[in-house]
Design a protein around this motif. Structure first.
Motif, PDB file in Angstrom:
ATOM      1  N   LEU A  72       0.829  -1.413   0.106  1.00 22.59           N
ATOM      2  CA  LEU A  72       0.110   0.052   0.139  1.00 22.59           C
ATOM      3  C   LEU A  72       0.864   1.376  -0.031  1.00 22.59           C
ATOM      4  O   LEU A  72       1.842   1.325   0.726  1.00 22.59           O
ATOM      5  N   ARG A  73       0.354   2.385  -0.722  1.00 20.94           N
ATOM      6  CA  ARG A  73       0.828   3.435  -0.798  1.00 20.94           C
ATOM      7  C   ARG A  73      -0.094   4.615  -0.637  1.00 20.94           C
ATOM      8  O   ARG A  73      -1.242   4.375  -0.744  1.00 20.94           O
ATOM      9  N   PHE A  74       0.382   5.732  -0.191  1.00 21.78           N
ATOM     10  CA  PHE A  74      -0.666   6.610   0.580  1.00 21.78           C
ATOM     11  C   PHE A  74      -0.268   8.145   0.070  1.00 21.78           C
ATOM     12  O   PHE A  74       0.611   8.716   0.225  1.00 21.78           O
ATOM     13  N   ARG A  75      -1.656   8.699  -0.514  1.00 18.98           N
ATOM     14  CA  ARG A  75      -1.380  10.061  -1.094  1.00 18.98           C
ATOM     15  C   ARG A  75      -2.271  11.030   0.054  1.00 18.98           C
ATOM     16  O   ARG A  75      -3.279  10.940  -0.122  1.00 18.98           O
ATOM     17  N   PRO A  76      -1.496  11.765   0.810  1.00 13.60           N
ATOM     18  CA  PRO A  76      -2.111  12.830   1.593  1.00 13.60           C
ATOM     19  C   PRO A  76      -2.854  14.042   0.637  1.00 13.60           C
ATOM     20  O   PRO A  76      -2.198  14.401  -0.344  1.00 13.60           O
ATOM     21  N   VAL A  77      -4.217  14.359   1.061  1.00 13.82           N
ATOM     22  CA  VAL A  77      -4.828  15.396   0.300  1.00 13.82           C
ATOM     23  C   VAL A  77      -5.203  16.501   1.361  1.00 13.82           C
ATOM     24  O   VAL A  77      -6.137  16.181   2.046  1.00 13.82           O
ATOM     25  N   VAL A 112      -5.578   9.257   0.089  1.00 13.86           N
ATOM     26  CA  VAL A 112      -6.032   8.404  -1.125  1.00 13.86           C
ATOM     27  C   VAL A 112      -5.168   7.043  -0.873  1.00 13.86           C
ATOM     28  O   VAL A 112      -3.796   7.168  -0.833  1.00 13.86           O
ATOM     29  N   VAL A 113      -5.550   5.870  -0.720  1.00 15.32           N
ATOM     30  CA  VAL A 113      -4.597   4.583  -0.685  1.00 15.32           C
ATOM     31  C   VAL A 113      -4.496   3.952  -2.266  1.00 15.32           C
ATOM     32  O   VAL A 113      -5.520   3.618  -2.493  1.00 15.32           O
ATOM     33  N   CYS A 114      -3.466   3.663  -2.269  1.00 18.19           N
ATOM     34  CA  CYS A 114      -3.318   3.163  -3.531  1.00 18.19           C
ATOM     35  C   CYS A 114      -2.392   1.942  -3.255  1.00 18.19           C
ATOM     36  O   CYS A 114      -2.047   1.356  -2.218  1.00 18.19           O
ATOM     37  N   SER A 115      -2.099   0.805  -4.448  1.00 20.08           N
ATOM     38  CA  SER A 115      -1.565  -0.201  -4.378  1.00 20.08           C
ATOM     39  C   SER A 115      -0.524  -0.374  -5.399  1.00 20.08           C
ATOM     40  O   SER A 115      -0.949  -0.207  -6.579  1.00 20.08           O
ATOM     41  N   THR A 116       0.396  -1.217  -4.907  1.00 22.60           N
ATOM     42  CA  THR A 116       1.559  -1.418  -5.969  1.00 22.60           C
ATOM     43  C   THR A 116       1.320  -2.986  -6.644  1.00 22.60           C
ATOM     44  O   THR A 116       1.887  -3.435  -7.535  1.00 22.60           O
ATOM     45  N   PHE A 121      -7.325 -11.239  -2.779  1.00 26.11           N
ATOM     46  CA  PHE A 121      -7.876 -11.477  -1.284  1.00 26.11           C
ATOM     47  C   PHE A 121      -6.994 -10.703  -0.389  1.00 26.11           C
ATOM     48  O   PHE A 121      -7.350 -10.330   0.523  1.00 26.11           O
ATOM     49  N   ASN A 122      -5.963 -11.164  -0.342  1.00 26.25           N
ATOM     50  CA  ASN A 122      -4.654 -10.711   0.504  1.00 26.25           C
ATOM     51  C   ASN A 122      -4.577  -9.161   0.645  1.00 26.25           C
ATOM     52  O   ASN A 122      -4.395  -8.697   1.799  1.00 26.25           O
ATOM     53  N   LEU A 123      -4.690  -8.644  -0.401  1.00 19.21           N
ATOM     54  CA  LEU A 123      -4.516  -7.166  -0.542  1.00 19.21           C
ATOM     55  C   LEU A 123      -5.621  -6.601   0.346  1.00 19.21           C
ATOM     56  O   LEU A 123      -5.552  -5.487   1.039  1.00 19.21           O
ATOM     57  N   PRO A 163       0.481   7.918  -9.629  1.00 25.25           N
ATOM     58  CA  PRO A 163       1.089   6.846 -10.532  1.00 25.25           C
ATOM     59  C   PRO A 163       0.767   5.401 -10.166  1.00 25.25           C
ATOM     60  O   PRO A 163       1.165   4.483 -11.029  1.00 25.25           O
ATOM     61  N   LEU A 164      -0.199   5.282  -9.225  1.00 24.76           N
ATOM     62  CA  LEU A 164      -0.697   3.720  -9.176  1.00 24.76           C
ATOM     63  C   LEU A 164      -2.240   3.935  -8.848  1.00 24.76           C
ATOM     64  O   LEU A 164      -2.689   5.037  -8.433  1.00 24.76           O
TER      65      LEU A 164
END
Length: 213
Positions: A72-77, A112-116, A121-123, A163-164
């Motif tokens: 998981l990656r996180f974009r603060p707004v 905003v939570v993004c994923s690589t 299911f595991n995500l 980007p994700l």
């Protein structure tokens, strides 16, 4: 005069030292969970700061992750971008007649939570653990939050130039709502509702959650 001044200061010091300490409620997991209700109305007079969002995101350096992928990656707004998000999110699916958020109670901060990795299911497990931990940190800080799964993914990705791919939008701020849980049985209605300005959230009692032997 100086001696009198020092004497008075010493007396004040002794008086404060002898006064009973103010007892603040001990922060426990139970208290945090009880206060952690989905917030769909925010105090417009309060602006969430960047360091507060960073502190919320920081819990993910300690949260468990399946196979420790940490995908998981996180974009603060912050408030300067919040207006870009609002047209593409949907709140309060069980209360469509209210058109939430109410005017003047819109969030002014999001993560905003993004994923690589691709969604599977595991995500979903990772996302749930991360989101709950972030909400509890927000409550600990005196804020409220909301997980928003109903949003236009393509639009959110475009307006923020992500980007994700985004997998979850979380709103944060100081709550302008009063919410309470209501104990219900497993067969009772579970949709949240509002009455006399209070937001009620039905929760199944523990006896009905346990499968008997």
């Amino acid at each position: 005069m100086a001696d009198d001044y020092l004497g008075r200061k010493m007396e004040d010091y002794r008086a404060r030292a002898a006064a009973p300490a103010v007892q603040r409620p001990h922060v426990t997991l139970g208290r945090l969970l009880a206060k952690n209700r989905s917030c769909r109305g925010y105090d417009a007079a309060f602006t969430v700061r960047e360091d507060q969002l960073r502190s919320i995101i920081e819990v993910n350096t300690m949260v468990a992750s399946t196979r420790n992928r940490q995908a998981l990656r996180f974009r603060p707004v912050l408030s300067d971008e919040a207006a870009k998000i609002l047209p593409y999110i949907h709140m309060g699916g069980a209360l469509p007649e209210l058109h939430l958020p109410l005017a003047g109670q819109e969030p002014n901060a999001y993560i905003v939570v993004c994923s690589t990795v691709a969604e599977e299911f595991n995500l979903g497990i990772d996302l749930g653990m991360a989101a709950q931990s972030m909400l509890l940190r927000a409550v600990e800080m005196g804020l409220g939050g909301l997980c928003i799964g109903s949003f236009d993914r393509n639009a959110i990705r475009d307006v923020l130039a992500l980007p994700l791919p985004p997998v979850l939008v979380m709103a944060f701020g100081r709550s302008a709502e009063h919410a309470e849980t209501v104990e219900v049985g497993a067969g009772d209605a579970l949709a949240y509702y509002r009455r006399d300005g209070v937001h009620y959230v039905p929760k199944i009692r523990v006896d009905d959650l346990i499968i008997g032997r």
